[in-house]
Design an enzyme around this catalytic site. Structure first.
Site, short mmCIF file in Angstrom:
data_model
loop_
_atom_site.label_atom_id
_atom_site.label_comp_id
_atom_site.label_asym_id
_atom_site.label_seq_id
_atom_site.Cartn_x
_atom_site.Cartn_y
_atom_site.Cartn_z
N HIS A 142 0.91 -1.17 0.23
CA HIS A 142 0.19 0.06 -0.07
C HIS A 142 0.85 1.09 0.17
CE1 HIS A 142 0.45 1.50 4.16
NE2 HIS A 142 0.68 0.26 4.43
N CYS A 143 0.24 2.41 -0.43
CA CYS A 143 0.92 3.71 -0.42
C CYS A 143 0.00 4.47 0.49
CB CYS A 143 1.11 4.43 -1.96
SG CYS A 143 -0.23 4.50 -2.82
N ALA A 144 0.00 6.01 0.37
CA ALA A 144 -0.69 6.73 0.98
C ALA A 144 -2.20 6.59 1.05
CB ALA A 144 -0.23 8.19 0.72
N TYR B 64 4.51 7.64 -7.69
CA TYR B 64 5.81 6.69 -7.08
C TYR B 64 6.83 6.51 -8.00
CZ TYR B 64 2.93 7.09 -2.78
OH TYR B 64 2.28 7.42 -1.74
N ARG C 210 -3.89 3.91 -1.38
CA ARG C 210 -4.17 2.86 -2.26
C ARG C 210 -3.80 1.55 -1.73
NH1 ARG C 210 -3.76 5.15 -8.05
NH2 ARG C 210 -4.06 7.62 -7.60
#
Length: 455
Positions: A25-27, A302, A29
């Site tokens: 996961h990112c910030a 990213y 999603r």
């Protein structure tokens, strides 16, 4: 929010745990790598309360859930109970998609460390600027080396995440990163005297601290060697012979071939960025002032920005992309806030207001997917706002001094101790992007009777 229930619904809608090869996961999603992308039910996912949207890009199937992503991720992983792979055949991906998926998978896990260290560096800048911290104090020394740690030891963190991505033993991957910045090797680099391995293989004395590309290439090559050793080494002696032979083979490959090759590639990228940032510094804020939301839409922010930004900051001490992302984020927030001002539906009004504030602070996906893209006109107004702010920041040459997320809470990353006008022009760009995006959205939406009825 019932995170456990939401996690169960998401896992079912992406094809079940047997269809999931990996997830990170990112910030905002959840990023799934699936065996069969046809089982990714976008309509079912979008109907789930708590899911803001979906994106398929770069070989990843992404589910946008907002800032609760970490809590949801923590409920998703237990559902997989170790069965991260299945007997189904993974659908073929293009080379481009595989490369993007790999870069994203390597960089996403290390972001918390990089962002945390960056904010420590921002704190140092602010405290020293306001004479609250002396550069000769022990506190300054401690904060400085802590802030530098993530960047100095970047090859080790990348080695770990790359090893996980390439399905190599992560501790062995870290060993490769550590040996490339070992104090003895670094002293060899400083001495500059010729060094040979095994008496006849010349070693290229390149400096690998704070670099990105060399260690990723080294771990990638090492993963093939380790997998080969796993097949040919007898089980009775595999425990110690496999890592031994992998490291022994990788010593000359890393120091004499792959590492130097990665350095050359990295230097080439640095040269290109240096030309752009010195000869046409205005271009990057303008381009990304408009393009940032589009890059984010495809989940490529990213993949595209982190290698470029970290390379630029390591080479020049600043980057020019950050200003574009800053004004673009503010513009998205302004557009959503304008919609909230006009909305009569209580729930939609609250959502537009909360997501607008979130975008101003640097997290734009909720505002972009929940409000602006849904209504379309606010999204285009936000692009115009980003362009306006990008023009101002580009012409003024606004630089991001340390890597970090771009929003009002982290705007101090644009404070340049050597140029106070850098921060002032960043503020001017932010104000301009907000005013244009808010004003255009308000006018466009207010004149659209159908849209007014909708909200």
């Amino acid at each position: 929010m019932d995170y456990k229930k939401l996690a169960q619904q998401i896992v079912e809608s992406v094809g079940g745990k047997g269809n999931i090869s990996s997830v990170t996961h990112c910030a905002t999603r959840l990023r799934f790598t699936l065996h069969n992308g046809d089982q990714f039910d976008e309509e079912k996912l979008k109907a789930i309360n708590g899911v803001m949207g979906t994106v398929v890009a770069g070989g990843q199937h992404q589910v946008i859930v907002g800032q609760d992503v970490a809590n949801i991720y923590n409920e998703v992983t237990p559902l997989l109970d170790g069965k991260m792979t299945a007997d189904t055949v993974e659908e073929p991906k293009s080379l481009f998609a595989r490369v993007l998926d790999t870069i994203s998978g390597i960089f996403t896990p290390i972001l918390p460390a990089i962002v945390g260290a960056s904010m420590i560096k921002v704190l140092i800048i602010l405290l020293t600027m306001f004479n609250l911290l002396s550069e000769t104090s022990q506190t300054y020394t401690v904060l400085t080396f802590v802030g530098d740690t993530a960047f100095y030891f970047l090859p080790i963190m990348l080695a770990y995440s790359a090893a996980v991505k390439f399905k190599m033993n992560p501790m062995l991957g870290m060993m490769l990163g550590l040996m490339m910045i070992h104090p003895t090797y670094m002293s060899m680099v400083e001495a500059g005297e010729s060094v040979t391995i095994f008496g006849f293989i010349p070693m290229t004395l390149a400096k690998y601290t704070s670099t990105v590309i060399p260690i990723i290439l080294v771990v990638w090559v090492a993963s093939y060697i380790e997998h080969f050793m796993d097949k040919v080494v007898p089980n009775a002696i595999k425990f110690f012979i496999k890592p031994f032979l992998t490291l022994l083979i990788m010593i000359p490959i890393a120091f004499c071939v792959v590492g130097p090759l990665g350095t050359i590639v990295g230097q080439g990228l640095e040269s290109v960025l240096n030309v752009i940032q010195t000869q046409a510094p205005w271009s990057l804020p303008i381009i990304f002032g408009v393009a940032a939301p589009i890059v984010i839409m495809f989940g490529m922010h990213y993949v595209v920005t982190i290698p470029l930004v970290m390379t630029a900051i390591a080479a020049n001490g600043f980057d020019m992309l950050g200003a574009g992302f800053l004004v673009a984020n503010v513009a998205q927030g302004a557009a959503a806030l304008a919609v909230s001002l006009l909305a009569k539906d209580t729930d939609f009004k609250a959502m537009a207001a909360s997501t607008g504030v979130s975008a101003l602070l640097g997290v734009t996906e909720p505002a972009m997917y929940g409000v602006n893209l849904k209504l379309r006109k606010p999204f285009f107004a936000a692009l115009a706002g980003g362009l306006t702010g990008g023009l101002i920041c580009g012409i003024a040459g606004v630089k991001r001094i340390v890597f970090g997320p771009t929003g009002l809470t982290t705007i101090a990353i644009f404070v340049d101790p050597d140029n106070t006008m850098n921060f002032i022009f960043a503020i001017i760009g932010v104000v301009a992007s907000f005013v244009v995006a808010f004003g255009l959205t308000y006018m466009l939406v207010k004149k659209d009777n159908k849209m007014i009825e909708e909200i």
